[in-house]
Design an enzyme around this catalytic site. Structure first.
Site, short mmCIF file in Angstrom:
data_model
loop_
_atom_site.label_atom_id
_atom_site.label_comp_id
_atom_site.label_asym_id
_atom_site.label_seq_id
_atom_site.Cartn_x
_atom_site.Cartn_y
_atom_site.Cartn_z
N LYS A 286 0.83 -1.22 0.00
CA LYS A 286 0.00 0.00 0.00
C LYS A 286 0.86 1.26 0.00
CE LYS A 286 -4.37 -1.82 0.99
NZ LYS A 286 -5.69 -1.77 1.56
N LYS B 166 -3.56 -11.19 -6.33
CA LYS B 166 -4.90 -11.44 -5.78
C LYS B 166 -5.92 -10.44 -6.31
CE LYS B 166 -5.60 -8.69 -1.69
NZ LYS B 166 -6.51 -8.49 -0.63
N LYS C 122 -10.50 -5.46 -4.02
CA LYS C 122 -11.75 -4.71 -4.21
C LYS C 122 -11.53 -3.25 -4.52
CE LYS C 122 -13.21 -4.04 0.64
NZ LYS C 122 -11.94 -3.55 1.10
P1 ATP Z 1 -8.51 -3.48 -0.64
O1 ATP Z 1 -8.09 -3.79 -2.03
O2 ATP Z 1 -9.56 -2.40 -0.52
O3 ATP Z 1 -7.39 -3.36 0.34
P2 ATP Z 1 -9.31 -6.28 -0.26
O4 ATP Z 1 -9.99 -6.78 -1.49
O5 ATP Z 1 -7.93 -6.81 0.03
O6 ATP Z 1 -9.38 -4.72 -0.16
P3 ATP Z 1 -10.18 -6.37 2.48
O7 ATP Z 1 -11.15 -5.40 3.02
O8 ATP Z 1 -8.74 -6.07 2.77
O9 ATP Z 1 -10.30 -6.60 0.92
O10 ATP Z 1 -10.51 -7.83 2.94
C1 ATP Z 1 -11.72 -8.31 3.41
C2 ATP Z 1 -11.63 -9.81 3.59
O11 ATP Z 1 -11.61 -10.45 2.30
C3 ATP Z 1 -10.35 -10.28 4.29
O12 ATP Z 1 -10.66 -11.38 5.13
C4 ATP Z 1 -9.46 -10.72 3.17
O13 ATP Z 1 -8.52 -11.69 3.57
C5 ATP Z 1 -10.48 -11.29 2.19
N1 ATP Z 1 -9.99 -11.22 0.82
C6 ATP Z 1 -9.66 -10.08 0.16
N2 ATP Z 1 -9.28 -10.36 -1.11
C7 ATP Z 1 -9.38 -11.70 -1.24
C8 ATP Z 1 -9.12 -12.61 -2.33
N3 ATP Z 1 -8.70 -12.17 -3.48
N4 ATP Z 1 -9.33 -13.92 -2.12
C9 ATP Z 1 -9.77 -14.37 -0.94
N5 ATP Z 1 -10.03 -13.57 0.12
C10 ATP Z 1 -9.84 -12.26 -0.01
#
Ligand code: ATP
Ligand code: LTN
Length: 337
Positions: free
Chosen positions: A119, A201, A204
């Site tokens: 980040k 990965k 979002k």
């Molecule tokens: P950002 O990109 O906004 O940082 P993110 O997609 O990584 O967000 P988080 O809010 O950080 O999402 O995560 C919410 C939950 O979803 C956490 O438990 C995280 O481990 C899970 N998660 C996020 N991305 C994935 C993925 N690609 N596959 C499986 N689990 C995920």
């Protein structure tokens, strides 16, 4: 008595940041796995709005997202009568415990966190102290409720390890104060990769629209994105993330959506071509998303109802958090208020 108030059961806690749009990765890696836990655990699920301010976002967007995400929690099947649903900022003890735990976390430990490295590289103009101390606030979230289990995707493992280290360090110095939590990740779906870039990965926020499937994507869009997902030239359906990352990722999505094993999927689709396989993946994802989307609109429309759920959740969460803070103050030698 509802499961949320039963003090005999072990505690579960997890959360999601209100940033970006919830993806099928968030659902398969986290949310979906939260749903059955209330039968065995006293479950707490929050929106970590305080975490989300470590990256800039327009306040009006954050507010809209908070309503959207909490409505999606419920639309995915999290029943507010069986789970404590709340917003982090409604329980001020999160911030207080985070400060205390900052004093029990080493600079070097935070420097090693891969999420911070990622980040801070993405937001070079705003590498703030909150981004650096993010895992300490997360440790506070977890330790405040005495959580035994934390259901998350794979990317949060490192943060959970740090939480355990900090809890153990505090307990060694001050006597048993915190429960040392265990990470809970699903056997399939813990790390869903991007559709266009299956080496990283699915995320979002920060991603190109076509790299992720969002929970509110309409069926046609889901189908289009999956049909365009990157695969390879060899044509075989085999789970091998090193040499076939795109196909393996689609297999993970299909397996997590239907419950079919990789062996079954390989047997059913090998030799049929990627077109047929991708259609099956799209159908499985659409079947998961349709009921969520049907419930979502109605739940989201009732803002007053959602705020009622969050108020009730914060009251229940605060009660448990208060007990922990009393123990922490006592352990540190603070004069009782
Ligand atoms: P950002 O990109 O906004 O940082 P993110 O997609 O990584 O967000 P988080 O809010 O950080 O999402 O995560 C919410 C939950 O979803 C956490 O438990 C995280 O481990 C899970 N998660 C996020 N991305 C994935 C993925 N690609 N596959 C499986 N689990 C995920
Ligand atoms: N750091 C997590 C979100 C998060 C969380 C938590 C998850 C904040 N506090 C407590 C589980 C338990 C993330 O970025 N996905």
């Amino acid at each position: 008595m509802t499961s949320g108030t039963n003090r005999q059961r072990p505690v579960v806690l997890s959360g999601v940041q209100p940033s970006g749009r919830l993806t099928i990765g968030n659902y398969l890696g986290a949310l979906k796995n939260w749903l059955p836990l209330h039968t065995e655990y006293d479950c707490h699920y929050m929106l970590v709005d305080l975490h989300s301010i470590s990256v800039r976002q327009a306040p009006a967007d954050r507010l809209e997202r908070c309503y959207e995400f909490i409505a999606l929690y419920i639309a995915c099947g999290l029943d507010p009568d069986r789970n404590v649903l709340f917003v982090q900022s409604h329980v001020p003890a999160h911030s207080e415990l985070a400060w205390i735990l900052n004093c029990y976390t080493q600079y070097g430990e935070l420097q090693r966190m891969t999420q911070f490295k990622d980040k801070s590289a993405r937001h070079v103009d705003n590498v703030n102290a909150g981004l650096f101390c993010y895992p300490v606030l997360m440790a506070a979230d977890i330790l405040l409720y005495g959580a035994h289990r934390v259901p998350v995707g794979d990317d949060q493992r490192q943060h959970l390890e740090l939480t355990r280290t900090v809890a153990q360090r505090f307990n060694r110095e001050h006597g048993e104060t915190f429960v040392v939590p265990e990470t809970m990740t699903p056997p399939v779906g813990a790390r869903i990769m991007g559709l266009q870039n299956p080496e990283a990965k699915m995320s979002k926020s920060e991603d190109a629209e076509t790299n992720a499937i969002y929970l509110l994507d309409e069926p046609k869009r889901v189908e289009r994105k999956i049909k365009r997902a990157v695969t390879d030239m060899d044509g075989g359906i085999r789970f091998d993330p090193d040499t076939k990352p795109g196909v393996s990722n689609l297999m993970s999505i299909l397996s997590a959506c239907t419950g079919d094993s990789f062996e079954t999927i390989a047997r059913d689709y090998d030799g049929k071509g990627y077109g047929t396989f991708k259609q099956a993946v799209a159908d499985a994802v659409i079947a998961v998303l349709e009921p969520i989307q049907q419930h979502y609109t109605e739940i989201r429309a009732d803002e007053e109802g959602l705020r009622g759920v969050l108020r009730a959740g914060a009251a229940r969460a605060s009660e448990r958090a208060g007990g922990t803070m009393e123990r922490v103050h006592h352990a540190l030698g603070f004069i009782p208020a």
